[in-house]
Scaffold this motif. Structure first.
Motif, short mmCIF file in Angstrom:
data_model
loop_
_atom_site.label_atom_id
_atom_site.label_comp_id
_atom_site.label_asym_id
_atom_site.label_seq_id
_atom_site.Cartn_x
_atom_site.Cartn_y
_atom_site.Cartn_z
N GLN A 295 -6.73 65.49 -53.67
CA GLN A 295 -6.00 66.76 -53.70
C GLN A 295 -5.48 67.11 -52.31
O GLN A 295 -4.33 67.54 -52.16
N ALA A 296 -6.31 66.88 -51.30
CA ALA A 296 -5.88 67.19 -49.93
C ALA A 296 -4.74 66.29 -49.49
O ALA A 296 -3.87 66.70 -48.70
N ALA A 297 -4.71 65.04 -49.99
CA ALA A 297 -3.66 64.10 -49.61
C ALA A 297 -2.43 64.22 -50.49
O ALA A 297 -1.43 63.55 -50.25
N GLY A 298 -2.51 65.03 -51.54
CA GLY A 298 -1.37 65.20 -52.42
C GLY A 298 -1.11 64.03 -53.32
O GLY A 298 0.04 63.75 -53.67
N VAL A 299 -2.17 63.33 -53.70
CA VAL A 299 -2.03 62.19 -54.60
C VAL A 299 -2.90 62.43 -55.84
O VAL A 299 -3.71 63.36 -55.88
N THR A 300 -2.71 61.56 -56.83
CA THR A 300 -3.49 61.67 -58.06
C THR A 300 -4.59 60.62 -58.08
O THR A 300 -4.32 59.44 -57.86
N LEU A 301 -5.80 61.07 -58.33
CA LEU A 301 -6.93 60.15 -58.35
C LEU A 301 -6.90 59.31 -59.62
O LEU A 301 -6.75 59.83 -60.73
N GLY A 302 -7.05 58.00 -59.45
CA GLY A 302 -7.03 57.09 -60.58
C GLY A 302 -8.43 56.76 -61.08
O GLY A 302 -9.39 57.50 -60.86
N SER A 303 -8.54 55.63 -61.74
CA SER A 303 -9.82 55.22 -62.33
C SER A 303 -10.73 54.59 -61.28
O SER A 303 -10.31 54.23 -60.18
N VAL A 304 -11.99 54.45 -61.65
CA VAL A 304 -12.98 53.84 -60.76
C VAL A 304 -12.74 52.33 -60.69
O VAL A 304 -12.64 51.65 -61.71
N VAL A 305 -12.64 51.82 -59.47
CA VAL A 305 -12.46 50.39 -59.26
C VAL A 305 -13.81 49.70 -59.10
O VAL A 305 -14.05 48.62 -59.66
N SER A 306 -14.70 50.31 -58.35
CA SER A 306 -16.03 49.72 -58.15
C SER A 306 -17.03 50.82 -57.84
O SER A 306 -16.68 51.89 -57.35
N ILE A 307 -18.28 50.53 -58.16
CA ILE A 307 -19.37 51.45 -57.85
C ILE A 307 -20.60 50.61 -57.51
O ILE A 307 -20.94 49.66 -58.23
N ASN A 308 -21.24 50.95 -56.40
CA ASN A 308 -22.38 50.20 -55.92
C ASN A 308 -23.49 51.15 -55.49
O ASN A 308 -23.22 52.16 -54.83
N GLU A 309 -24.70 50.80 -55.84
CA GLU A 309 -25.85 51.58 -55.39
C GLU A 309 -26.29 51.06 -54.03
O GLU A 309 -26.58 49.88 -53.87
N GLN A 310 -26.35 51.96 -53.06
CA GLN A 310 -26.67 51.57 -51.70
C GLN A 310 -28.16 51.59 -51.41
O GLN A 310 -28.64 50.89 -50.53
N GLY A 311 -28.90 52.43 -52.12
CA GLY A 311 -30.33 52.49 -51.86
C GLY A 311 -31.01 53.60 -52.63
O GLY A 311 -30.39 54.60 -53.00
N VAL A 312 -32.31 53.39 -52.88
CA VAL A 312 -33.14 54.38 -53.55
C VAL A 312 -34.36 54.62 -52.68
O VAL A 312 -35.01 53.68 -52.23
N GLY A 313 -34.68 55.88 -52.43
CA GLY A 313 -35.84 56.20 -51.62
C GLY A 313 -36.68 57.29 -52.24
O GLY A 313 -36.15 58.20 -52.89
N ILE A 314 -37.99 57.19 -52.07
CA ILE A 314 -38.91 58.22 -52.55
C ILE A 314 -39.77 58.66 -51.37
O ILE A 314 -40.30 57.83 -50.63
N ARG A 315 -39.90 59.96 -51.19
CA ARG A 315 -40.64 60.47 -50.04
C ARG A 315 -41.19 61.84 -50.37
O ARG A 315 -40.68 62.55 -51.25
N PRO A 316 -42.24 62.25 -49.63
CA PRO A 316 -42.75 63.62 -49.80
C PRO A 316 -41.73 64.63 -49.29
O PRO A 316 -40.97 64.35 -48.35
N MET A 317 -41.70 65.79 -49.90
CA MET A 317 -40.82 66.86 -49.42
C MET A 317 -41.39 67.44 -48.14
O MET A 317 -42.60 67.63 -48.00
#
Length: 231
Positions: free
Chosen positions: A174-196
């Motif tokens: 929206q900021a660039a004035g273009v239309t967002l298309g479909s997802v090309v790729s999606i990758n999970e970078q990491g999962v972490g579990i920790r105490p709050m």
């Protein structure tokens, strides 16, 4: 030669188009977090003894650990939740670093045995810690709260991460004035579990034992997503 030049020109044009197409994409990262009260704790307890004789030091340590393991079994800890993590026997040296040149000598031995314990009933945690200390455990390696099945939390955090990345891509488009298309790729970078960091009190020592606070555990997931830019 003309054929070779033509093929080279076609290849160059193809590469240029591919590079241009690659530039017309938006790549973003998203994070998601899910919190829950813990339902399991892990502790590492051990016994350390020193004696002039190696066998005496190891025997005293082994006897105390056997008592601790027996008590844990009586308190409902299953064998699958007990694991020896460290068993060691080390000499105690005397005279090291003496300026008079006297040779160092062994004056005793230190035997140590540490056991990793999963506690699946947190209501018993304070009493268990108190009991093993009374039975001879004199080496405490830490306490960690976690969840027995992190998959539901991971799924929730993963969905939030994808939503976060998608929202960022939409804002950028929206900021660039273009239309967002479909997802090309999606990758999970990491999962972490920790105490709050901010922990809420949990009454685990109402009937005696070491007071503890369980707080919450947090599962976080990071994903990277790439979107096409529509024409």
């Amino acid at each position: 030669m003309k054929t070779f030049a033509f093929l080279a020109a076609v290849l160059a044009a193809t590469v240029a188009v591919a590079a241009h197409a690659e530039e017309r994409r938006i790549q973003v990262y998203g994070t998601g977090t899910a919190e829950a009260a813990p339902d399991m704790a892990t502790i590492t307890v051990g016994v350390t003894n020193q004696d002039a004789q190696a066998s005496a030091a190891m025997q005293a340590t082994s006897d105390a650990v056997a008592t601790v393991l027996s008590r844990l079994s009586e308190m409902g800890i299953e064998s699958r939740d007990l694991q020896t993590r460290d068993l060691s026997l080390s000499p105690v040296w005397s005279g090291r670093g003496n300026a008079d040149g006297e040779a160092p000598r062994i004056t005793g031995f230190v035997a140590s045995n540490r056991v990793f314990v999963r506690v699946r009933n947190l209501d018993d945690l304070g009493q268990i810690m108190d009991a093993v200390i009374q039975d001879g455990a004199n080496d405490f390696g830490g306490l960690t709260f976690t969840v027995q099945d992190p998959k539901p939390l991971e799924a929730k955090a993963r969905a939030q991460a994808v939503a976060d990345a998608t929202a960022k891509a939409e804002q950028l488009a929206q900021a660039a004035g273009v239309t967002l298309g479909s997802v090309v790729s999606i990758n999970e970078q990491g999962v972490g579990i920790r105490p709050m960091p901010q922990m809420r009190e949990m009454a685990m020592a109402d009937s005696g034992g070491v007071p503890v606070a369980g707080g919450e555990v947090s599962v976080s997931v990071t994903v990277s997503m790439e979107f096409d830019i529509s024409e």
